[in-house]
Each structure stands twice: as C-alpha cells, then as structure tokens.
Write a protein that holds these residues in place. Structure first.
Motif, PDB file in Angstrom:
ATOM      1  N   SER A 136      12.147   0.206   0.779  1.00 50.12           N
ATOM      2  CA  SER A 136      11.339   1.527   1.041  1.00 50.12           C
ATOM      3  C   SER A 136      10.438   1.139   2.007  1.00 50.12           C
ATOM      4  O   SER A 136      10.670   2.008   3.158  1.00 50.12           O
ATOM      5  N   ARG A 140       9.680   2.529   6.216  1.00 52.67           N
ATOM      6  CA  ARG A 140       8.936   3.207   6.093  1.00 52.67           C
ATOM      7  C   ARG A 140       7.798   2.686   7.033  1.00 52.67           C
ATOM      8  O   ARG A 140       7.457   3.625   8.274  1.00 52.67           O
ATOM      9  N   THR A 141       6.946   1.166   7.433  1.00 52.15           N
ATOM     10  CA  THR A 141       6.224   1.035   7.576  1.00 52.15           C
ATOM     11  C   THR A 141       7.299   0.763   9.124  1.00 52.15           C
ATOM     12  O   THR A 141       6.150   1.534   9.886  1.00 52.15           O
ATOM     13  N   LEU A 144       6.593   4.053  10.936  1.00 49.92           N
ATOM     14  CA  LEU A 144       5.915   4.608  11.296  1.00 49.92           C
ATOM     15  C   LEU A 144       5.099   3.948  12.571  1.00 49.92           C
ATOM     16  O   LEU A 144       4.416   4.830  13.301  1.00 49.92           O
ATOM     17  N   THR A 212      -0.205   1.594   3.211  1.00 53.80           N
ATOM     18  CA  THR A 212      -0.291   2.945   2.100  1.00 53.80           C
ATOM     19  C   THR A 212      -0.680   4.037   3.094  1.00 53.80           C
ATOM     20  O   THR A 212      -0.401   5.614   2.335  1.00 53.80           O
ATOM     21  N   VAL A 213      -0.696   4.065   4.720  1.00 53.36           N
ATOM     22  CA  VAL A 213      -1.332   5.879   4.905  1.00 53.36           C
ATOM     23  C   VAL A 213      -0.214   6.050   4.974  1.00 53.36           C
ATOM     24  O   VAL A 213       0.866   6.636   4.490  1.00 53.36           O
ATOM     25  N   THR A 214      -0.903   7.597   4.504  1.00 56.40           N
ATOM     26  CA  THR A 214      -0.164   8.955   5.175  1.00 56.40           C
ATOM     27  C   THR A 214       0.167   9.174   6.438  1.00 56.40           C
ATOM     28  O   THR A 214      -0.280   9.067   7.266  1.00 56.40           O
ATOM     29  N   GLU A 215       1.132   9.703   6.584  1.00 56.95           N
ATOM     30  CA  GLU A 215       1.800  10.436   7.741  1.00 56.95           C
ATOM     31  C   GLU A 215       0.901  11.353   8.127  1.00 56.95           C
ATOM     32  O   GLU A 215       0.435  11.206   9.298  1.00 56.95           O
ATOM     33  N   ARG A 216       0.125  12.127   7.215  1.00 54.41           N
ATOM     34  CA  ARG A 216      -1.024  13.270   7.659  1.00 54.41           C
ATOM     35  C   ARG A 216      -2.043  12.365   7.769  1.00 54.41           C
ATOM     36  O   ARG A 216      -3.113  12.533   9.032  1.00 54.41           O
ATOM     37  N   GLN A 217      -2.081  11.028   7.163  1.00 59.25           N
ATOM     38  CA  GLN A 217      -3.693  10.461   8.076  1.00 59.25           C
ATOM     39  C   GLN A 217      -3.541   9.797   9.250  1.00 59.25           C
ATOM     40  O   GLN A 217      -4.140   9.691   9.734  1.00 59.25           O
ATOM     41  N   GLU A 219      -1.281  10.642  11.529  1.00 53.31           N
ATOM     42  CA  GLU A 219      -1.151  11.919  12.553  1.00 53.31           C
ATOM     43  C   GLU A 219      -2.904  12.240  13.513  1.00 53.31           C
ATOM     44  O   GLU A 219      -3.380  12.341  14.458  1.00 53.31           O
TER      45      GLU A 219
END
Length: 240
Positions: A136, A140-141, A144, A212-217, A219
């Motif tokens: 995962s 994910r990395t 992103l 661990t950055v979120t998608e919102r962060q 963007e």
C-alpha cells in the motif's frame, strides 16, 4: 565521458576498493540514475572486484516508491547506507546493510562514540511493521509522485522552465536563472510552504514531502508552489 571510461581512469593507478553511488541524487539536484546505467555499474564492479555501495540515506526507505531506490534496476549492492525516515518518527537512526561475507567484525570490535537510542529502535521496528506490510505505501507513493509530476510539468511549461526530475516523493524543478530557485522558495515560505534548493548552484527547487502527506496537504502545497512560480515568472526572476 562514458561510465566505463570514467571507472577505468579511476583504476589506472591501482586497485579500486569501492564505488559509492546515489541511485537518485538528492543534493545534486534530483537526478534519478537510469536503470541501464546502474546495471552497467554493478556489472563493472563485479568484474573488477570492487564493492558497490548504495547511498540510500535520503532516497531510501520508500522515498522514491519501493523501499530501496535502486530496486527498479534489479541490482543488489554490496553495502547499503540508510538513515532519515528509517526511524519512522524523525528520531536519529542510521543503518548499514552489507553482504554476510563482509561482516567480519567480532562482537564489540567495531566501536565508536555513537550508541543506539533505545526508543528509536522500538519506533523504527513498529514503523517497518506498519508501513511495509503489503504494497500500500509504495503504491500510494508512486501515485502521489505521478500527481506531482503532472502538476510540476504544467507549471514548468507555463513558466518556461525545464521539465521536472524525480520519482515518488522526491522531485526537483530546475530554474536556470541565477538565484531563481531561492526566490521561488522564499515566496513559498512566506505563503506557508517549506522547500529546499538543490543542485551545484542552488538552481533547483527541491520537493521532499513526507511519505505520510495527505492528498489534501499535497494539493495545497503544490498550489502554493505554483503561485510562487507564477509570481517569480511575472517578476522575470526565472528568465535565463
């Protein structure tokens, strides 16, 4: 100069003990080594009896997607240096991995002033269990990273800059104008985003968001960077 010519010149005056390589250059300006280049380097070191040492301190531990940044090339170095995010929580920790035949130290023989920090060992072990069970995190990395690539490419084209370089969550955007990268980073900082400069002349805007950055962060950060680039372009701070 070709790789083989460079290495042959290095051995002209005697035996070469080892070759140390960053499979993705970090401070040098975010330059991912081509898989074929790394494969040729690994073959050459085997042929000449030299060790291949991979520096994964900044680009290892999942930074580029897979745990080791050299995995896409399918090579197996003799020694691997790891640090940075290996601890999982920002605590100081470093590891040196080596082939069993090179582990010649007897217990207590190789000492220094550095000692292990017990909480770090506990947290690092838990981080490996948490983040590296399954695929995962690498997936994910990589996803992103593609988003960063797309956004940076669009910003670069609009501002007349070279194409971005990188993999996973490590990217660099070259800025040819002297001081341009610093101007962009300073503008982004004033808007709440921390960036670095890299390259031999601090001519690359360097992105290393946390794994661990979120998608919102992500963007939000990319939006701040785009505004900083646009503003610098309007002020002609990016012109060659």
């Amino acid at each position: 100069m070709k790789l083989t010519q460079t290495l042959e010149a290095a051995t002209a005056d005697g035996l070469l003990a080892a070759v140390i390589v960053e499979t993705v250059q970090g401070e040098g300006g975010i330059h991912p080594a081509r898989p074929r280049w790394l494969q040729a380097l690994a073959a050459w070191t085997r042929e000449h009896g030299a060790l291949l040492i991979a520096d994964g301190i900044q680009m290892g531990c999942g930074r580029t997607g897979p745990f080791f940044s050299f995995e896409p090339a399918g090579i197996v170095p003799d020694t691997i240096c790891l640090s940075k995010s290996i601890s999982g929580y920002g605590m100081p920790m470093a590891l040196t991995l080596l082939r069993p035949q090179y582990d010649v130290w007897r217990p207590g023989e190789h000492n220094g002033t550095f000692r292990g920090y017990n909480p770090t060992f506990v947290i690092a072990a838990r981080a490996q269990e948490t983040f590296w069970e399954g695929a995962s995190l690498p997936e994910r990395t990589a996803a992103l990273g593609e988003r960063i690539h797309t956004t940076l490419t669009s910003s670069a084209q609009r501002c007349g800059l070279p194409a971005p370089r990188g993999r996973g969550l490590a990217w660099g955007l070259p800025v040819n104008h002297p001081g341009g990268a610093r101007q962009v980073c300073d503008a982004a900082y004033r808007a709440g985003l921390l960036l670095e400069t890299a390259g031999p002349n601090d001519d690359v805007v360097k992105l290393l968001p946390p794994l661990t950055v979120t998608e919102r962060q992500l963007e939000h950060g990319l939006s701040i960077l785009d505004d900083a680039l646009t503003g610098a372009a309007k002020r002609r701070e990016l012109a060659a």
